[in-house]
Design a protein around this motif. Structure first.
Motif, mmCIF file in Angstrom:
data_model
loop_
_atom_site.group_PDB
_atom_site.id
_atom_site.type_symbol
_atom_site.label_atom_id
_atom_site.label_comp_id
_atom_site.label_asym_id
_atom_site.label_seq_id
_atom_site.Cartn_x
_atom_site.Cartn_y
_atom_site.Cartn_z
ATOM 1 N N THR A 108 0.819 -1.208 0.000
ATOM 2 C CA THR A 108 0.000 0.000 0.000
ATOM 3 C C THR A 108 0.857 1.263 0.000
ATOM 4 O OG1 THR A 108 -1.800 -1.140 1.162
ATOM 5 C CG2 THR A 108 -1.800 1.252 1.263
ATOM 6 N N PHE A 113 -0.155 5.595 -1.591
ATOM 7 C CA PHE A 113 -0.478 6.140 -0.276
ATOM 8 C C PHE A 113 0.685 6.872 0.400
ATOM 9 C CE2 PHE A 113 -4.005 3.429 -0.989
ATOM 10 C CZ PHE A 113 -5.034 3.906 -0.206
ATOM 11 N N SER A 118 -0.273 5.353 4.454
ATOM 12 C CA SER A 118 -0.873 4.019 4.579
ATOM 13 C C SER A 118 -1.189 3.648 6.019
ATOM 14 C CB SER A 118 0.064 2.970 3.968
ATOM 15 O OG SER A 118 1.257 2.849 4.724
ATOM 16 N N THR A 121 -4.833 2.941 6.446
ATOM 17 C CA THR A 121 -5.294 1.650 5.949
ATOM 18 C C THR A 121 -4.920 0.527 6.917
ATOM 19 O OG1 THR A 121 -3.291 1.187 4.644
ATOM 20 C CG2 THR A 121 -5.021 2.462 3.587
ATOM 21 N N TRP A 396 -10.233 0.859 0.361
ATOM 22 C CA TRP A 396 -8.790 0.632 0.481
ATOM 23 C C TRP A 396 -8.278 -0.379 -0.545
ATOM 24 C CZ3 TRP A 396 -6.900 -3.325 4.532
ATOM 25 C CH2 TRP A 396 -5.526 -3.542 4.378
ATOM 26 N N PHE A 433 -4.344 8.119 -1.216
ATOM 27 C CA PHE A 433 -4.941 8.603 0.037
ATOM 28 C C PHE A 433 -6.250 9.342 -0.227
ATOM 29 C CE2 PHE A 433 -5.424 11.341 3.726
ATOM 30 C CZ PHE A 433 -5.105 10.484 4.768
#
Length: 550
Positions: A108, A113, A118, A121, A396, A433
């Motif tokens: 991620t 991100f 991240s 997430t 996500w 994001f």
């Protein structure tokens, strides 16, 4: 400046005392690339271990709940939609995990991100693990109450505490547990379904005719509401990846086995999950139609299996097998929930505070949250919890999958090879994001009726649609500027071998004096040396972090 690393394949002659951060067999490479030297399992063992983690009985409860709410036809279409979405989004991220030996958080970071972006997430994923730990623990407590007359509150505590010692040693213990318990679990799960189909063939027609508690007709809205509940499981791919990151290197000799294992244990988990949901609904409809008082317990897996077992086994044996099935299933999935949750919390905490407390601290933290949820009797509001969570999870996972497919491979605005090291990435990348925040925010608003009741059932489609289209749009608008803070990590040593696998060359970190493989290392210009990714993560003054590219 480019550092010429001195490669030392020998162990340090006088290694320093191990800290929590360097006891990697205990910590299981929590925050970093999983090195080739540690990945000793075959493709088959990794696949069975990963699939063992989907032995949960929550699928039976979910299938029963959506069927009771929306009827069999709508539920089956909802399950089908769920399976297609999960497979399509799970394939690219599972491939990246198995190919590059990193977990979903590390994927991620470099897929839109950023290094700190991240973290949010990770919190989403950690929430998934304790929600489903609580769900499975509740099911186990129901089994203990039914079979052993243990009060529910005590059963919740037992189902939580028994998991802690099993998760301490990570993959080494989990792989053994999953491989040895899977055959028994399969037999106990399949027997009731086969018995009903063979001895009560009329149960099949009853199943297809069932219209739910509200006499629901076939309609798209109900299908999508059912799919939304099922799609709360979308973050399960992150748990599959926590096993897949230990796949051996892909070579011409093992290519077919490697692909088979990755497909089955990665996105293929949804095939088995969908089958379990259908079976759970099938058993629930049978109980409602044929067992006195069956409607009140039709969505509780332990009662589903007990009632069917009693049809062809002595009462004592039926009870024993039902309890054994529940306990095995709960242990198999909750060791994975606890393990993955501890990784997620540790990752977030370490990046934000630059202090590494050890995975076991957050293992306990995750279990405490799950226990609180169980004591709050989450079964009473299960559909609402799962429906709400699905919007966050979908936003996500779909954004990461879209970044890999569109931005990495088609538009080539995102670097093809994943990057996760501090200093190499920007703190936050707006591509992923902002896309996730928008997709989750709008779909949650739709889910709670904020944009009207007409489109309320379509919140899953809103989440998926925005998560697919926004990453390529934002990547084009930003011209891919915020993916990499710098492209050169300062080491004059190939990152990959001749087959495209991460290099197995070993370097020694000058901070912790431990040996790590090439993908985990960067140059440290301050000390003209090399440093590992964990020491970078815990560097409070950025002494070892490479400067941004000029």
């Amino acid at each position: 400046m480019t550092v010429e690393p001195s490669i030392d394949h020998r162990a340090n002659p006088e290694p320093p005392p191990q800290t929590t951060a360097t006891r990697e067999t205990l910590e299981d490479y929590t925050l970093r690339f999983a090195p080739r030297s540690y990945r000793k399992w075959s493709t088959g063992v990794v696949a069975v271990s990963a699939l063992g983690g989907i032995a949960y009985l929550a699928d039976f409860a979910i299938g029963a709940n959506i069927g009771i709410s929306y009827g069999t036809t709508n539920a089956l279409w909802g399950i089908a939609i769920f399976a297609v979405v999960i497979f399509a989004t799970g394939l690219p991220v599972a491939y990246y995990a198995a190919r590059y030996n990193i977990d979903l958080d590390l994927i991620t970071r470099g897929s839109g991100f950023g290094y700190y972006g991240s973290v949010v997430t990770n919190v989403i994923f950690a929430s998934f693990t304790f929600i489903f730990f609580a769900l499975e623990g509740s099911i186990m407590a129901q089994g203990l109450e039914l079979g052993l007359h243990i009060p529910l509150w005590l059963g919740y505590a037992v189902s939580t505490l028994v998991i802690f010692p099993l998760v301490i040693y990570g993959m080494k213990v989990l792989s053994t547990l999953q491989v040895w318990t899977t055959p028994l679990w399969l037999i106990l799960m399949v027997l009731p379904f086969l018995y009903l189909v063979v001895s009560h063939p009329d149960s099949v027609s009853t199943f297809f005719d069932y219209r739910g508690e509200n006499d629901e007709g076939t309609n798209v809205g109900s299908m999508l509401l059912a799919a939304g509940v099922c799609l709360s499981l979308i973050a399960q791919i992150a748990e599959q990846i926590d096993y897949l990151r230990f796949m051996p290197p892909k070579t011409p000799e093992n290519s077919r086995r490697w692909w088979t294992a990755m497909l089955l244990a990665g996105p293929g988990w949804v095939i088995f999950g969908a089958i379990k949901q259908v079976i759970g609904l099938f058993l629930a409809v049978y109980l409602i139609a044929n067992v006195a008082g069956g409607a009140s317990v039709a969505n509780e897996p332990v009662h589903q299996f007990l009632e069917i077992y009693q049809g062809f086994l002595p009462g004592w044996l039926a009870m024993a097998l039902a309890v054994v099935l529940v306990v095995i299933s709960q242990v198999k999935i909750n060791v994975t929930n606890a393990y993955s949750g501890s990784l997620a919390w540790t990752n977030s905490y370490t990046r934000l505070t630059r202090h590494y407390p050890g995975r076991l601290v957050f293992l306990a933290f995750n279990l405490v949250i799950a226990l609180v949820l169980m004591e709050a009797n989450m079964f009473d509001f299960l559909n609402t919890i799962l429906g709400f969570y699905a919007n966050c999870g979908m936003a996500w996972i779909v954004v990461v999958a879209a970044d890999i497919v569109f931005n990495k491979y088609l538009l080539k605005l995102s670097p093809k090879e994943p990057e996760f090291r501090r200093g190499m990435l920007y703190a936050v990348n707006p591509v992923g994001f902002v896309s996730m925040a928008a997709a989750a925010g709008v779909s949650i608003l739709v889910f709670f009726g904020g944009l009207g009741d007409t489109i309320k059932p379509y919140s899953p489609l809103v989440a998926i649609g925005l998560a697919v289209v926004l990453p390529p749009i934002l990547a084009v608008l930003t011209r891919g500027k915020y993916y990499l803070r710098r492209t050169d990590d300062g080491l004059d040593l190939p990152m990959f071998d001749e087959h495209g696998n991460p290099s197995g060359a070993v370097l020694t970190c000058h901070v912790c004096r431990q040996e790590y493989e090439r993908p985990d290392m960067t140059a440290c210009q301050t000390h003209d040396a090399v440093v590992c990714s964990l020491c970078l993560s815990t560097d409070k003054v950025a002494d070892h972090v490479l400067p941004a590219a000029p």
